[in-house]
Design an enzyme around this catalytic site. Sequence first.
Site, PDB file in Angstrom:
ATOM      1  N   LYS B  75      -4.006  19.315  13.876  1.00 38.46           N
ATOM      2  CA  LYS B  75      -4.237  17.977  13.498  1.00 38.46           C
ATOM      3  C   LYS B  75      -5.359  17.463  14.534  1.00 38.46           C
ATOM      4  CE  LYS B  75      -1.472  13.567  13.806  1.00 38.46           C
ATOM      5  NZ  LYS B  75       0.002  13.154  13.885  1.00 38.46           N
ATOM      6  N   SER B 150       2.108  10.237  10.192  1.00 37.26           N
ATOM      7  CA  SER B 150       0.572  10.381  10.459  1.00 37.26           C
ATOM      8  C   SER B 150      -0.033  11.648  10.249  1.00 37.26           C
ATOM      9  CB  SER B 150       0.393   9.851  11.857  1.00 37.26           C
ATOM     10  OG  SER B 150       0.599  10.730  12.739  1.00 37.26           O
ATOM     11  N   SER B 174       6.260  11.511  12.575  1.00 34.32           N
ATOM     12  CA  SER B 174       5.050  11.887  12.220  1.00 34.32           C
ATOM     13  C   SER B 174       4.979  13.360  11.421  1.00 34.32           C
ATOM     14  CB  SER B 174       3.840  11.541  12.919  1.00 34.32           C
ATOM     15  OG  SER B 174       3.528  10.168  13.046  1.00 34.32           O
TER      16      SER B 174
END
Lengths: 100, 483
Positions: B75, B150, B174
């Site tokens: 990420k 997210s 997330s």
Amino acid sequence: MKLTREEVREVAYLSRIEMTDEELDRMTGQLGAILDYADMLNELDIEGVEPTSHVIPMKNVMREDVVKESCGVEKALMNAPDRFGDFFRVPKVIDEGEGH
Amino acid sequence: MELCTKTASELIGMLRAGEIDPIDIVDSTFKRINDKEPDVKAFIVTLEEGARARAEELKDADRSLPLYGIPVAVKDNMCMRGAQTTCGSKILTPYEPPYDATVVEKLKAAGAVIVGKTNMDEFAMGSSCEWSAHHPTRNPWDLERAPGGSSGGSAAAVAACECSMSLGSDTGGSIRQPASLCGVVGMKPTYGAVSRYGLVAFASSLDQIGPFARDVRDCAMLLDVICGHDPKDSTSIDREPPDHVAALDAGAEGMTIGMIKDLFGEGVEPGVRERVSDAAGVFEKMGAKIKQIEMPIVKYALPAYYLIAPAEASSNLARYDGVQYGMREDADDIVSMYRKTRRAGFGSEVKRRIMLGTYALSAGYYDAYYLRALKVRTLIVKEFEKAFSECDILMSPTSPSTAFKLNEKIDDPLAMYMMDICTIPVNLAGLPGMSIPCGLSDGLPVGLQLIGPTLGEQALLRAARAFEIGSGICGMIPGEKTD
């Protein structure tokens, strides 16, 4: 508690985010809706309850006071938007700004 | 079957037997990325050149390394030398970190091949990936729908077989919510189990890094690599981490699993409720006992979170001021420079949260909002403690709905926040939680959330693996036959 646009203007200034009047209006409505929702917490009895800011018992974590390698000036400055020699350069800091 | 669709444990078997080399996997992976990425857009940047060089390097390395030759995505809020870290934000475009996050260091030491940085909602604030400053990511199961967020890019990349596994971060759901929407396995470990050094901070008392994979075994393998104490993160737990893979095959026999009744109610789609209720039947078949648990306090977790997380964020994001890194908007004096830079650099959701947090912490409102929320947090912690005195683990839906359409919730912040109603209580209590696929509803994946007591990752993985065996639902790939 009803949130006013003037309060939101002050919060925007404290947050160091420039906003137009139109943006302030929209933000006032949105923050107001979220705070109204948060008022749900008033339904709970919190008398005598201790706050939890962290779930694991925290102690100060110390290390031996010995010199270790650090990242160095060039690496620290490699992402600087503006530099002057070994310093970060910024606009003048004397004035309070545009005011609010 | 293409190499890129195999699980990491299958690939490791082939690599160790000398049937394939790391470069074969890199070839297959980038062929897949070139094929899928124009539609899915899971990545902010792909790192093909670096991955190829790494595969060459690995050819003569020790093949017993735990993630030898495995393609992994990271990420974009985790620092990695030699690549940009934008955190999905314009304000960190450009930013090139001068160091590796501890998890990135550990991936490299384990022999992994990092294939790219994945898309995310700006500063990990969002539940759809639509708040990325770069572009939205699309759900590989239905390109008209959001992958969740997210960590939507990390979830979508694994679902689309653009990598075998990936890392995400989870502050309020997330990792688990996008895992649910994309039909993959995702775990948020216990707070402090994985080092946060090099993770861009959002809400420091809640943030935790964790793994995504296509099955439970791969999830455990990646967790084994990343967890452990780190002197560079003073909140990381100082203990010898257990062998999570070894715990996988203990079965669910004799476990007591609590169904949190309060998370099956209003707002949960019927299709989701059905699949998750079916999952309870699978656990019973595997020898576990299901117990109905009432936790009336969990509905207060969402409002408490939306005071606590923004308060912490307003402080953490004060560092983006155009002085040391990232973008700057020029102005004649410094305060104007801060205000113009933050106006231009932050997106609307980030601004909303910074201002909400600033308000909740400000004189006159601190007691009414922030302090009250921290006290409610205590009540939530206690309610979980009570539940774990009666149950080994707990279960609920991960997300109240399957993947929603792009743009459906973007103009309604509260509707978007509701997507995390089942996952947020777990962060507030610092517990481990995971989402595993438990079937489809109208062709879209449904996620089952399992919640464990502090450091109860082994119990979660053991139950999750038993569920895979009992249900036959394991390694679902969009567009291919699922059973």
